[in-house]
Design a protein around this motif. Sequence first.
Motif, PDB file in Angstrom:
ATOM      1  N   ARG A 286       0.840  -1.209   0.000  1.00  0.00           N
ATOM      2  CA  ARG A 286       0.000   0.000   0.000  1.00  0.00           C
ATOM      3  C   ARG A 286       0.869   1.252   0.000  1.00  0.00           C
ATOM      4  O   ARG A 286       0.666   2.174  -0.795  1.00  0.00           O
ATOM      5  CB  ARG A 286      -0.928   0.013   1.226  1.00  0.00           C
ATOM      6  N   ALA A 287       1.837   1.295   0.909  1.00  0.00           N
ATOM      7  CA  ALA A 287       2.701   2.478   1.028  1.00  0.00           C
ATOM      8  C   ALA A 287       3.492   2.704  -0.252  1.00  0.00           C
ATOM      9  O   ALA A 287       3.706   3.846  -0.677  1.00  0.00           O
ATOM     10  CB  ALA A 287       3.647   2.314   2.220  1.00  0.00           C
ATOM     11  N   THR A 288       3.930   1.610  -0.871  1.00  0.00           N
ATOM     12  CA  THR A 288       4.687   1.720  -2.120  1.00  0.00           C
ATOM     13  C   THR A 288       3.824   2.353  -3.206  1.00  0.00           C
ATOM     14  O   THR A 288       4.243   3.303  -3.883  1.00  0.00           O
ATOM     15  CB  THR A 288       5.161   0.326  -2.575  1.00  0.00           C
ATOM     16  N   VAL A 289       2.617   1.823  -3.359  1.00  0.00           N
ATOM     17  CA  VAL A 289       1.717   2.340  -4.397  1.00  0.00           C
ATOM     18  C   VAL A 289       1.401   3.811  -4.128  1.00  0.00           C
ATOM     19  O   VAL A 289       1.418   4.640  -5.040  1.00  0.00           O
ATOM     20  CB  VAL A 289       0.428   1.496  -4.453  1.00  0.00           C
TER      21      VAL A 289
ATOM     22  N   LEU B 247       4.477   5.961  -5.056  1.00  0.00           N
ATOM     23  CA  LEU B 247       4.639   6.058  -6.500  1.00  0.00           C
ATOM     24  C   LEU B 247       3.574   6.977  -7.090  1.00  0.00           C
ATOM     25  O   LEU B 247       3.848   7.802  -7.967  1.00  0.00           O
ATOM     26  CB  LEU B 247       4.580   4.667  -7.144  1.00  0.00           C
ATOM     27  N   ASP B 248       2.344   6.856  -6.580  1.00  0.00           N
ATOM     28  CA  ASP B 248       1.270   7.730  -7.066  1.00  0.00           C
ATOM     29  C   ASP B 248       1.563   9.190  -6.743  1.00  0.00           C
ATOM     30  O   ASP B 248       1.370  10.075  -7.572  1.00  0.00           O
ATOM     31  CB  ASP B 248      -0.070   7.317  -6.435  1.00  0.00           C
ATOM     32  N   SER B 249       2.045   9.433  -5.518  1.00  0.00           N
ATOM     33  CA  SER B 249       2.277  10.817  -5.099  1.00  0.00           C
ATOM     34  C   SER B 249       3.379  11.461  -5.926  1.00  0.00           C
ATOM     35  O   SER B 249       3.419  12.674  -6.085  1.00  0.00           O
ATOM     36  CB  SER B 249       2.628  10.866  -3.611  1.00  0.00           C
TER      37      SER B 249
ATOM     38  N   ILE C 226       5.123   2.237 -13.786  1.00  0.00           N
ATOM     39  CA  ILE C 226       5.312   0.929 -13.158  1.00  0.00           C
ATOM     40  C   ILE C 226       3.958   0.263 -12.964  1.00  0.00           C
ATOM     41  O   ILE C 226       3.095   0.772 -12.256  1.00  0.00           O
ATOM     42  CB  ILE C 226       6.073   1.080 -11.831  1.00  0.00           C
ATOM     43  N   GLN C 227       3.792  -0.876 -13.635  1.00  0.00           N
ATOM     44  CA  GLN C 227       2.481  -1.514 -13.675  1.00  0.00           C
ATOM     45  C   GLN C 227       2.119  -2.162 -12.355  1.00  0.00           C
ATOM     46  O   GLN C 227       1.003  -2.044 -11.876  1.00  0.00           O
ATOM     47  CB  GLN C 227       2.460  -2.572 -14.783  1.00  0.00           C
ATOM     48  N   SER C 228       3.071  -2.862 -11.783  1.00  0.00           N
ATOM     49  CA  SER C 228       2.762  -3.596 -10.561  1.00  0.00           C
ATOM     50  C   SER C 228       3.879  -3.427  -9.563  1.00  0.00           C
ATOM     51  O   SER C 228       5.057  -3.534  -9.901  1.00  0.00           O
ATOM     52  CB  SER C 228       2.567  -5.076 -10.872  1.00  0.00           C
ATOM     53  N   ALA C 229       3.503  -3.166  -8.321  1.00  0.00           N
ATOM     54  CA  ALA C 229       4.493  -3.023  -7.257  1.00  0.00           C
ATOM     55  C   ALA C 229       5.150  -4.356  -6.937  1.00  0.00           C
ATOM     56  O   ALA C 229       6.100  -4.411  -6.173  1.00  0.00           O
ATOM     57  CB  ALA C 229       3.846  -2.453  -6.005  1.00  0.00           C
TER      58      ALA C 229
ATOM     59  N   GLY D 148      14.785   4.004 -16.579  1.00  0.00           N
ATOM     60  CA  GLY D 148      13.994   5.103 -16.042  1.00  0.00           C
ATOM     61  C   GLY D 148      13.112   4.653 -14.895  1.00  0.00           C
ATOM     62  O   GLY D 148      12.973   5.347 -13.884  1.00  0.00           O
ATOM     63  N   GLN D 149      12.524   3.459 -15.068  1.00  0.00           N
ATOM     64  CA  GLN D 149      11.663   2.925 -14.007  1.00  0.00           C
ATOM     65  C   GLN D 149      12.471   2.641 -12.749  1.00  0.00           C
ATOM     66  O   GLN D 149      12.041   2.929 -11.633  1.00  0.00           O
ATOM     67  CB  GLN D 149      10.978   1.643 -14.494  1.00  0.00           C
ATOM     68  N   ARG D 150      13.674   2.099 -12.974  1.00  0.00           N
ATOM     69  CA  ARG D 150      14.535   1.787 -11.822  1.00  0.00           C
ATOM     70  C   ARG D 150      14.927   3.071 -11.094  1.00  0.00           C
ATOM     71  O   ARG D 150      14.950   3.131  -9.861  1.00  0.00           O
ATOM     72  CB  ARG D 150      15.784   1.039 -12.286  1.00  0.00           C
ATOM     73  N   GLN D 151      15.235   4.112 -11.873  1.00  0.00           N
ATOM     74  CA  GLN D 151      15.571   5.394 -11.273  1.00  0.00           C
ATOM     75  C   GLN D 151      14.399   5.926 -10.457  1.00  0.00           C
ATOM     76  O   GLN D 151      14.576   6.444  -9.348  1.00  0.00           O
ATOM     77  CB  GLN D 151      15.947   6.397 -12.369  1.00  0.00           C
ATOM     78  N   ALA D 152      13.216   5.783 -11.015  1.00  0.00           N
ATOM     79  CA  ALA D 152      12.021   6.253 -10.310  1.00  0.00           C
ATOM     80  C   ALA D 152      11.831   5.500  -8.998  1.00  0.00           C
ATOM     81  O   ALA D 152      11.494   6.100  -7.967  1.00  0.00           O
ATOM     82  CB  ALA D 152      10.791   6.086 -11.196  1.00  0.00           C
ATOM     83  N   ILE D 153      12.079   4.197  -9.035  1.00  0.00           N
ATOM     84  CA  ILE D 153      11.961   3.388  -7.808  1.00  0.00           C
ATOM     85  C   ILE D 153      12.979   3.869  -6.773  1.00  0.00           C
ATOM     86  O   ILE D 153      12.667   4.048  -5.593  1.00  0.00           O
ATOM     87  CB  ILE D 153      12.233   1.891  -8.098  1.00  0.00           C
ATOM     88  N   ALA D 154      14.212   4.081  -7.253  1.00  0.00           N
ATOM     89  CA  ALA D 154      15.278   4.499  -6.334  1.00  0.00           C
ATOM     90  C   ALA D 154      14.943   5.848  -5.702  1.00  0.00           C
ATOM     91  O   ALA D 154      15.150   6.050  -4.505  1.00  0.00           O
ATOM     92  CB  ALA D 154      16.609   4.567  -7.080  1.00  0.00           C
ATOM     93  N   VAL D 155      14.398   6.766  -6.508  1.00  0.00           N
ATOM     94  CA  VAL D 155      14.020   8.080  -5.979  1.00  0.00           C
ATOM     95  C   VAL D 155      12.854   7.934  -5.002  1.00  0.00           C
ATOM     96  O   VAL D 155      12.856   8.512  -3.909  1.00  0.00           O
ATOM     97  CB  VAL D 155      13.669   9.048  -7.121  1.00  0.00           C
ATOM     98  N   ALA D 156      11.868   7.143  -5.403  1.00  0.00           N
ATOM     99  CA  ALA D 156      10.700   6.941  -4.540  1.00  0.00           C
ATOM    100  C   ALA D 156      11.128   6.331  -3.207  1.00  0.00           C
ATOM    101  O   ALA D 156      10.636   6.708  -2.139  1.00  0.00           O
ATOM    102  CB  ALA D 156       9.685   6.033  -5.240  1.00  0.00           C
TER     103      ALA D 156
END
Lengths: 255, 348
Positions: A122-125, A128-130, A136-139, A149-157
């Motif tokens: 829940r917190a992950t989703v 990512l939404d915020s 990213i389709q699925s957490a 790019g997705q990996r970078q986004a995960i790392a930033v999130a």
Amino acid sequence: MSEQPILEIKKASKSFGAVQALIEVDFEVRPGEVMALVGDNGAGKSTLIKGIAGIYAFDKGEIYFEGKRVHIHGPRDAAALGIEVVYQDLALADNLDVVANMFLGRELVQAPWRLDEAAMERATVETLDSLAVTTIQSARQIVAGLSGGQRQAIAVAKAVMWNSKVVILDEPTAALGVAQTRQVLDLVTRLADTGLAVVIISHNLHDIFEVAHRITVLRLGQNVGTYVTAESDQQEIVHAITAGELQFVPGMAQE
Amino acid sequence: MTDIQNPSGEKRKHDEPFAERETNYIDLLGRFAPVIFLLVLIVIFYALNPRFLSQRNIFNVLRQVSITGLLAIGMTFVILTAGIDLSVGSLLAFSGIVAAGVAKGTRTNTLSLGTTEESGYGVLAAILAAITIGMLGGLVQGAATTKFKIPPFVVTLGGLSAFRGATLLFSNGGPISGFNDAFTEWGQGEIGPVPIPVIIFLGFAVVAHIVLRYTQYGRHVYAVGGNPEAARLSGLNVGLITTSVYVIQGFFAGLGGFVLAARLNSAEAVAGTGFELTVIASVVIGGTSLFGGEGSVLGTVIGSLLIGVLINGLVLNNVNPYVQQVSIGIVIVIAVAFDTFVKSRRSI
């Protein structure tokens, strides 16, 4: 943007054997500000960042956080203050899914022996939404299958999920294509807009002039100047990187 | 069972686009390959000889795999961190002979004197001694690996030799045999129709599965295996976690040494010779990656059963015993080749 720096480094020095990686470097970043940290290879950017992150201690120098003197003895100390670093190589475990990576080392548990997977998902989703990360389709995807790019986004999130106050990005766009670079730069701007202090290391001056408010230039382990982006241009920064005026003779240990 | 290699324990979402689902079939096939192969073997051996699936023979197979299976549970932890432990057979022998010595109160073989009288410290002390020796052995090797940065292959290769030597020194090369019933019960006894070693094996398999799949520690073991640098930067104590898996392996070597001594009513100084190959094979055939970070205890149990079924089936059908070794070797290579194939397809 506040005028009071949230993180301030004063006269930080660090040697590795005979090599002086940092010589009395001053550095600061304010809340809501994107501060770029630039310099040639070996200028000391990574050393400065790792000192702030607690990967190793500065030999000399002081760190102030929210105006108070602090001592950072390890990554946990830095994290406890609210300083998060997104490393160049992303520091994600490829074999784990998005949720597991976001919470690595800080997993939520229901009982001492049981991970709280539902709450973590829940917190992950939510995070990512915020950050408006929609690619990213699925957490529950395994990170190995994601794009740069997705990996970078995960790392930033992962970095901003912990109520962090300072986020340091080490070359966040180095390995990315045009569209993905765009997404990451937008993300950087959004982070600062929410009041976070953002430090971005990059070799790409074009990117930096797009997102940064100020630019600190390191050369041969010394701070050769901090520039306000709006009052500077790429030529001035390039000059500072390659020929900025040094206070100390490089290679001489300061005893 | 759809998620053998997914440490998170969550099922995949069903709303993924078609292209993704298609690649997942290969993924699923990869995960189920050991199970499918096991079932195929069972069907073939049953067709060749219906006695194969008699209750007696089923428990025979289970009993046979229970010792190496215990070691394989520990080895799963080690290999998940991208480590290896070659010393398991020797550490098992050392633990077993010390347990026997404690139980009998002597380091020489007294069976020939015709005594099974209890002159030692009892079975619980023996179990405790075996497990302590095992865990200490694991701790030393884990610490050598993490503190002095010696590759685990080298450290445990040293352990393979050193613990065997220690075993031979302890009993002067001979066996220590002839225990009381309280001791042998642990290896020879049954609860209902189920041999006690099988209960110990499957019981610890369940515990280990829960630890790896559902606890923070288990998650960290996977993380260290997947990317130790990321784990370190996330604040994990990588050295401690790495050391701990060798201690866990040592626990199972100790327990295995005791159970084997109990089953044979004798602790042999040469016990467990070559076990490391069977144990590593069980883990790898079960789908755990030698590069770390991927795999499961469930897979290891299936890998252990697969080897047990293969050997038992060949024996039942009077196949030359030397062929067994050849067949296990081939199965290992096929299993790893298949795993590599699936992974290469997945990363496209």
